[in-house]
Motif scaffolding. Structure first.
Motif, short mmCIF file in Angstrom:
data_model
loop_
_atom_site.label_atom_id
_atom_site.label_comp_id
_atom_site.label_asym_id
_atom_site.label_seq_id
_atom_site.Cartn_x
_atom_site.Cartn_y
_atom_site.Cartn_z
N UNK A 37 -4.19 120.65 55.13
CA UNK A 37 -3.87 120.70 53.69
C UNK A 37 -4.36 119.19 53.32
N UNK A 38 -5.03 119.27 51.94
CA UNK A 38 -5.38 117.98 51.35
C UNK A 38 -4.71 118.20 50.04
N UNK A 39 -3.91 117.20 49.67
CA UNK A 39 -3.05 117.47 48.23
C UNK A 39 -3.91 116.24 47.56
N UNK A 40 -4.54 116.74 46.52
CA UNK A 40 -5.36 115.50 45.62
C UNK A 40 -4.66 115.64 44.16
N UNK A 41 -5.15 114.26 43.81
CA UNK A 41 -4.74 113.98 42.54
C UNK A 41 -5.31 114.82 41.53
N UNK A 42 -4.71 115.19 40.19
CA UNK A 42 -5.43 115.97 38.87
C UNK A 42 -6.34 115.08 38.43
N UNK A 43 -7.43 115.77 37.85
CA UNK A 43 -8.44 115.07 37.21
C UNK A 43 -8.09 114.33 36.01
N UNK A 44 -8.38 113.10 35.83
CA UNK A 44 -7.96 112.14 34.50
C UNK A 44 -8.92 112.15 33.60
N UNK A 78 3.45 117.92 47.11
CA UNK A 78 4.59 117.03 46.77
C UNK A 78 3.92 115.55 46.10
N UNK A 79 2.81 115.39 46.92
CA UNK A 79 2.17 113.83 46.52
C UNK A 79 0.90 113.93 47.34
N UNK A 80 0.00 112.97 47.03
CA UNK A 80 -1.44 112.99 47.37
C UNK A 80 -1.46 112.61 48.88
N UNK A 81 -2.14 113.18 49.66
CA UNK A 81 -2.18 112.85 51.21
C UNK A 81 -2.85 114.06 51.86
N UNK A 82 -2.79 113.77 53.35
CA UNK A 82 -3.22 114.82 53.97
C UNK A 82 -1.96 115.53 55.03
N UNK A 83 -1.79 116.75 55.32
CA UNK A 83 -0.84 117.05 56.17
C UNK A 83 -1.39 118.52 57.12
N UNK A 84 -0.61 118.87 57.99
CA UNK A 84 -0.89 119.98 58.63
C UNK A 84 0.16 121.20 58.24
N UNK A 85 -0.20 122.25 57.99
CA UNK A 85 0.96 123.42 57.94
C UNK A 85 0.70 124.45 59.14
N UNK A 86 1.79 124.99 59.83
CA UNK A 86 1.65 125.64 61.09
C UNK A 86 2.64 126.92 60.85
N UNK A 87 2.19 127.99 61.09
CA UNK A 87 2.87 129.19 61.18
C UNK A 87 3.19 129.69 62.70
N UNK A 88 4.19 129.82 62.90
CA UNK A 88 4.47 130.02 64.65
C UNK A 88 5.64 131.15 64.99
N UNK A 89 5.39 131.79 66.06
CA UNK A 89 6.47 132.59 66.54
C UNK A 89 6.76 131.68 67.87
N UNK A 90 7.52 132.32 68.95
CA UNK A 90 7.75 131.86 69.96
C UNK A 90 6.51 131.83 71.03
N UNK A 91 5.84 132.76 70.53
CA UNK A 91 4.52 133.15 71.80
C UNK A 91 3.14 132.60 70.69
N UNK A 92 2.99 132.33 70.03
CA UNK A 92 1.96 132.18 69.11
C UNK A 92 2.06 131.14 68.03
N UNK A 93 1.05 130.44 67.58
CA UNK A 93 1.10 129.57 66.55
C UNK A 93 -0.39 129.19 65.84
N UNK A 94 -0.43 128.86 64.60
CA UNK A 94 -1.75 128.60 64.08
C UNK A 94 -1.45 127.58 63.01
N UNK A 95 -2.49 126.47 63.00
CA UNK A 95 -2.40 125.43 61.83
C UNK A 95 -3.65 125.38 60.84
#
Length: 522
Positions: free
Chosen positions: A430-437, A410-427
């Motif tokens: 993610x780096x969202x970067x601007x387009x080449x100008x 959605x916008x430039x910046x950093x965040x963490x994406x996590x997949x999970x169940x009740x017993x397990x999770x993994x993150x």
């Protein structure tokens, strides 16, 4: 010995009956009394209970003092009820406090006056006057005379207890009081209202029910008290219910949250409890129950019971599935023996995901792009793949489909994406970067000798733009010259062009290269 609990709330009205801690089948004949007033079922209850349990029983009655007194008289005369004890209804407020609450909330659709007929069916023509004299002396009601009683202290409504001749009592009266000299007095009144026949005697007790007539033996010293109890049971409690359930929807819109809570509780005899019990759960996977008690500051507690602790054990409000099978789980509020929720819970034994791996471990995207991560599970044959859920820790940077895993930048910046169940999770990061100008080159023409190489480094604006690694660099003739690792390498004489383009081809820069013969000195 069978243990029977009868819980009666006169405000709803509601009768809840349990036998040995279990609620009745929906097909039980007693269920027809579930929302009927006391006078409809008081004498039938004991007969129907014996048919239900087919043996003797002990009874606990939880209700108002007035109802418990009735029930005790009936229990004493019933051979199958071998023990009877009563317990006061856990009322948060009496009927007058509830009416005051409705008055404060803005209830104004009320009759100005409710008339309760007092009819003398005895041979003693002076009994009505004598009764009014006794009531006046007791000081329970204001404005008492031989013409009747006017009681305006009650919130929202004025009550009138007026004398009427037989045959002239109002048909739509909420209740009729009949004064009798004996149980044999003939009572014939054209009304659908319950008729309380008060037989003047030396003690006060419930005698019997005959159709819509309820006979009481009454000590004259108790006449004011029993009259007040009849009014509360048959006039004011139904009035509370009517006003609260018919409260105008347009008026509710203007109530504050606390006022809405007050309105919800007006007809309740104890705090309201909502418990969501699962239909299915898995061995080894604990289930924290969703419990809501209303109002939230109530001291009431929820008690959860399993009929098979080998299948499902219980720890406070947590279910602990032990083995595959079916267990009946019930939730009770405080000491109320009638469950607020009951469910036949199926416990499954399944192979569950114990670990999750995501690829790549670091994800780069440009604003507006969508992407999926590759998911690997352990064990590979786990049966709950569909339970994998996804989340982003910063929705302003990127969102992810809760059950699809599709990542949307959605916008430039950093965040963490996590997949999970009740017993397990993994993150993953993610780096969202601007387009080449723009792509900036140091020059657009180079002249080189055969075999010569020269540094030629371009740069991208902005320098953190997405797609730097995907730039395409090509030459029109590799035999003449080519780009390699920041250098232009001349091969043979001639001219060619070297292009630098972004992945989409919307930005393109060119370098013209001329290669001459190398000069040789002898």
């Amino acid at each position: 010995m069978n243990q029977v609990v009868a819980f009666y709330n006169p405000y709803l009205p509601e009768l809840k009956v349990t036998v040995n801690g279990k609620k009745l089948s929906p097909y039980s004949s007693l269920m027809s009394f579930q929302h009927q007033r006391l006078e409809k079922w008081c004498d039938c209850l004991f007969t129907e209970l014996y048919r239900e349990v087919n043996s003797d029983y002990e009874m606990l009655c939880v209700s108002t003092e007035f109802a418990c007194e009735w029930m005790e008289e009936l229990a004493d005369s019933n051979q199958h009820c071998v023990s009877f004890i009563s317990q006061p209804l856990p009322l948060d407020a009496d009927v007058y406090q509830r009416l005051e609450k409705l008055e404060l909330l803005g209830c104004d659709e009320v009759e100005e006056s409710i008339v309760i007929p007092l009819v003398n069916v005895s041979d003693n023509s002076g009994m009505t006057d004598a009764v009014y004299d006794v009531i006046d002396e007791q000081g329970i009601f204001e404005d008492v005379s031989h013409d009747g009683i006017t009681w305006s202290d009650c919130p929202l409504v004025t009550l009138e207890i007026n004398p009427f001749d037989v045959g002239y009592a109002p048909y739509e009266a909420p209740v009729v009081i009949a004064l009798c000299g004996s149980e044999e007095d003939y009572i014939r009144l054209d009304t659908d209202a319950p008729i309380y026949a008060l037989v003047m005697d030396t003690e006060t007790r419930f005698l019997r029910r005959q159709g819509s007539k309820l006979f009481f033996s009454v000590d004259p010293d108790d006449i004011g008290k029993i009259l007040l109890e009849i009014i509360e049971e048959e006039t004011l409690c139904p009035l509370v219910s009517q006003l609260s359930y018919d409260f105008p929807e347009e008026s509710k819109e203007f109530l504050t949250e606390s006022e809405r809570e007050d309105l919800e509780l007006v007809c309740q005899a104890s705090p309201v409890c909502n418990v969501i019990l699962p239909k299915v759960c898995d061995v080894g996977r604990t289930v924290k129950l969703d419990v809501q008690i209303f109002p939230s500051d109530s001291s009431a507690k929820v008690r959860v019971v399993s009929d098979s602790t080998d299948v499902i054990d219980v720890d406070d409000e947590v279910l602990l599935p032990r083995m595959a099978g079916i267990a009946e789980v019930s939730a009770f509020i405080s000491d109320d023996p009638y469950p607020v929720a009951t469910e036949q819970v199926n416990v499954r034994k399944r192979r569950l995901i114990t670990d999750i791996t995501l690829f790549p471990s670091m994800l780069y995207m440009s604003v507006g792009d969508e992407s999926n991560l590759k998911v690997t599970i352990i064990p590979e044959d786990a049966e709950n793949l569909s339970e994998i859920r996804w989340k982003s820790d910063d929705h302003s940077v990127a969102t992810v489909g809760f059950d699809t895993g599709v990542v949307s930048a959605r916008d430039c910046g950093h965040c963490t994406i996590t997949a999970y169940t009740e017993e397990a999770s993994k993150s993953v990061s993610l780096e969202v970067q601007p387009e080449i100008e723009d792509i900036v080159c140091p020059c657009s023409f180079l002249e080189l000798g055969e075999g010569e190489q020269r540094e030629w480094k371009f740069r991208v604006i902005p320098d953190n733009a997405y797609g730097i690694d995907f730039l395409r660099i090509s030459t029109t003739d590799r035999n003449i010259a080519e780009y390699r690792g920041g250098y232009i390498i001349a091969r043979s004489t001639g001219e060619c062009k070297i292009y630098v383009r972004n992945q989409s081809g919307t930005i393109s820069r060119e370098l013209r290269v001329s290669v001459r013969k190398s000069r040789r000195f002898r």
